[in-house]
Design an enzyme around this catalytic site. Sequence first.
Site, short mmCIF file in Angstrom:
data_model
loop_
_atom_site.label_atom_id
_atom_site.label_comp_id
_atom_site.label_asym_id
_atom_site.label_seq_id
_atom_site.Cartn_x
_atom_site.Cartn_y
_atom_site.Cartn_z
N ASP A 259 0.84 -1.20 0.00
CA ASP A 259 0.00 0.00 0.00
C ASP A 259 0.87 1.24 0.00
O ASP A 259 1.83 1.34 0.78
CB ASP A 259 -0.88 0.04 1.25
CG ASP A 259 -2.10 -0.85 1.15
OD1 ASP A 259 -2.24 -1.55 0.14
OD2 ASP A 259 -2.91 -0.84 2.10
N LYS B 272 -8.31 0.73 -4.81
CA LYS B 272 -9.47 0.17 -4.13
C LYS B 272 -10.76 0.88 -4.53
O LYS B 272 -10.78 2.11 -4.66
CB LYS B 272 -9.31 0.27 -2.61
CG LYS B 272 -8.18 -0.57 -2.04
CD LYS B 272 -8.13 -0.44 -0.53
CE LYS B 272 -6.92 -1.17 0.05
NZ LYS B 272 -7.02 -2.63 -0.10
N ARG C 92 -5.88 -20.65 6.78
CA ARG C 92 -6.06 -22.04 7.20
C ARG C 92 -7.46 -22.55 6.88
O ARG C 92 -7.65 -23.70 6.46
CB ARG C 92 -5.78 -22.18 8.70
CG ARG C 92 -4.29 -22.16 9.06
CD ARG C 92 -4.10 -22.57 10.51
NE ARG C 92 -2.70 -22.59 10.91
CZ ARG C 92 -1.86 -23.61 10.71
NH1 ARG C 92 -2.29 -24.69 10.05
NH2 ARG C 92 -0.61 -23.56 11.13
N GLY D 11 -0.26 -3.70 4.03
CA GLY D 11 -0.96 -2.41 4.05
C GLY D 11 -0.21 -1.39 4.88
O GLY D 11 0.67 -0.68 4.40
N SER D 12 -0.51 -1.35 6.18
CA SER D 12 0.09 -0.36 7.06
C SER D 12 1.48 -0.77 7.53
O SER D 12 2.24 0.05 8.04
CB SER D 12 -0.81 -0.15 8.29
OG SER D 12 -2.15 0.05 7.89
#
Length: 295
Positions: free
Chosen positions: A25, A82, A166, A236-237
């Site tokens: 990001d 996005k 999972r 992302g962050s």
Amino acid sequence: MSVILGSDLVKRGMAQMQKGGVIMDVVNAEQARIAEAAGAVAVMALERVPSDIRAAGGVARMANPRIVKEVMEAVSIPVMAKARIGHITEARVLEAMGVDYIDESEVLTPADEEFHLLKSEYTVPFVCGCRDLGEALRRIGEGASMLRTKGEPGTGNIVEAVRHMRKVNSQVRKVVNMSTDELMTEAKILGAPFELLLQIKQLGKLPVVNFAAGGVATPADAALMMELGADGVFVGSGIFKAENPEKFARAIVQATTHYQDYDLIARLSEELGEPMRGLEISKLSVQDRMQERGW
């Protein structure tokens, strides 16, 4: 065989090209260049990273087109952006701008609580989040060319991404081991197209790539998700909220590629500085859990 632009074959092939890589990001051209230099296979252009979206509250929308254009002009790697769940116009605007992928994302405030985008109607490929095989196959049925775990974005906590990866993988194994005459009942249980379950049984895996996303904050997190069967990693962050973004970016890329080289991962992690501050998922209210958006 003629290849049609915008066909499933082409769009899924574009997503396959990112396999094994890291998608980061970014909110401006400078960050995009850092990501590219670190070895990212693509960048996601947005106005605010998920942790800032979470902190700001309110309504989160598609990034300003100026930011998306700035990022597209700054790098040679693919650029994603996005759009809100169900927001047809945001998606069409991004397609018209020439982005390489659109993420119909639960990180943004949903525009439609009942319908996701019919992604098969677009030329540009889409990536979508999922928590389980039912969600995964519904998004593929709508035309998604790439999947990612939802995780819990903006938390720096990997536990939900692990849970989702999972879950999907265990359900895929179950389908592969079913007899064909059991698949229709399983399709009903999952709320998913029978034809896609049949594809999974025949292929032995999902028909599209599935990346890890939502909570990746360290090189070890990225390596863990690859160990669990992810086809690649979204961060992302975790990069630009870390103390040293350049070092973190390079280290996460290397850890994703060499995810079973534990000595290397240890060395990569030694002098990175502090990772982003994490959030405990159990402290989040249901309405603050982005993974709950969409169905």
